[in-house]
Design a protein around this motif. Structure first.
Motif: not given
Length: 298
Positions: A268, A155-157, A148, A270, A289, A266, A285, A160, A144
């Motif tokens: 993220n 949620a995991r960032k 949010l 989900l 990252r 940003e 995830t 950005s 996403r």
């Protein structure tokens, strides 16, 4: 894997896909075989789990309650299997929902080492620029962009990325290069998904904010196509750096007003399931990252 566990997993897939055929394709079974297994489960439980129609199946009230209770159990079993193997090997199926442009530019190039490390894991990329419903579409991880809303999801960032304003050299040769944000009112503007419905763009420099009203002859609902339109010389577009990084590096697009900022986006992940999140979802995830940091520095 026991027959009982396989049956419960199959029930969950039918519930999430709304189709015996789709669930069968995912599990390597024919549609008649899936229908027979689910019918036997209903007979064993003594309740009807699905309402059948010509084009789809949907859960009964009893079926919805059953799904709510068994999905955490299935996730816990998968977690236990993953733990006792002790190898870090992932299995099963992982469904990842993402915008098509981000998948094409960032996710797919990062997949080879992840899939090589987990050869028994099957990954479904479900790509759309529309907001996906994790429950209805059985998405394990959804990418996403932007703020949010309230959610029960984990949620995991991922990172950005700055927004940038870009145009092609051919367009700028014809229309001129804007020196100030206000100059953009005299340019052709391409509006993408993140801009449709908004009336303006806001720029900031040295604490000073300039807002301009933007109108467009061309509005595009798919983000990747806005970049293509800009490369084709159709005008100026505001998009994320990730959406046009390759074109900027190749010189087919030029960043405009580089001394002005237009905000950040940003990104993220989900994760469905709360504390029952799939091990494969967590691993994917983490991999994305790390890959984004290596590839872009953001």
């Amino acid at each position: 894997m026991s027959d009982s566990f396989s049956t419960l997993r199959l029930f969950a897939r039918v519930a999430r896909t709304g189709s015996f055929t789709a669930a069968g394709k995912e599990t390597g079974k024919s549609q008649p075989s899936v229908s027979r297994i689910i019918s036997n489960l209903e007979k064993e439980l003594g309740v009807q789990l699905f309402v059948r129609s010509t084009h789809a199946v949907r859960l009964t009230e009893a079926g919805e309650e059953y799904l709510t209770r068994i999905e955490p159990i299935l996730s816990d079993i998968e977690e236990a299997n993953h733990f006792v193997r002790g190898t870090g090997e992932l299995r099963g199926r992982l469904r990842v929902g993402a915008p098509a442009s981000f998948a094409q530019r960032e996710i797919i190039p990062a997949l080879p080492p992840f899939l090589a490390q987990h050869p028994k894991l099957k990954v479904d990329l479900v790509l759309t620029d529309s907001m996906q419903d994790l429950i209805d579409e059985a998405i394990d991880v959804a990418i996403r962009f932007g703020p949010l809303g309230d959610s029960t999801m984990v949620a995991r960032k991922l990172g950005s990325t700055p927004r940038v304003v870009v145009a092609s050299p051919s367009y700028l040769t014809k229309a001129g290069t804007p020196k100030q944000p206000a100059d953009l009112v005299n340019h052709n503007v391409i509006l993408g998904p993140s801009s449709i419905g908004k009336t303006g763009w806001s720029f900031e420099k040295d604490g000073k904010i300039q807002s301009i009203r933007v109108e467009s002859q061309l509005m595009i609902s798919v983000n990747e196509s806005t970049t293509t339109a800009a490369v084709a010389g159709l005008g100026v577009v505001s998009t994320s750096y990730w959406s046009c990084r390759n074109e900027l590096e190749e010189g087919t697009l030029v960043q405009l007003l580089p001394d002005w900022t237009i905000g950040e986006v940003e990104v993220n992940a989900l994760l469905a399931g709360g504390r029952h999140t799939k091990p494969s979802a967590r691993a994917f995830t983490k991999h994305m990252r790390e890959a984004l940091i290596r590839r872009t520095g953001f």
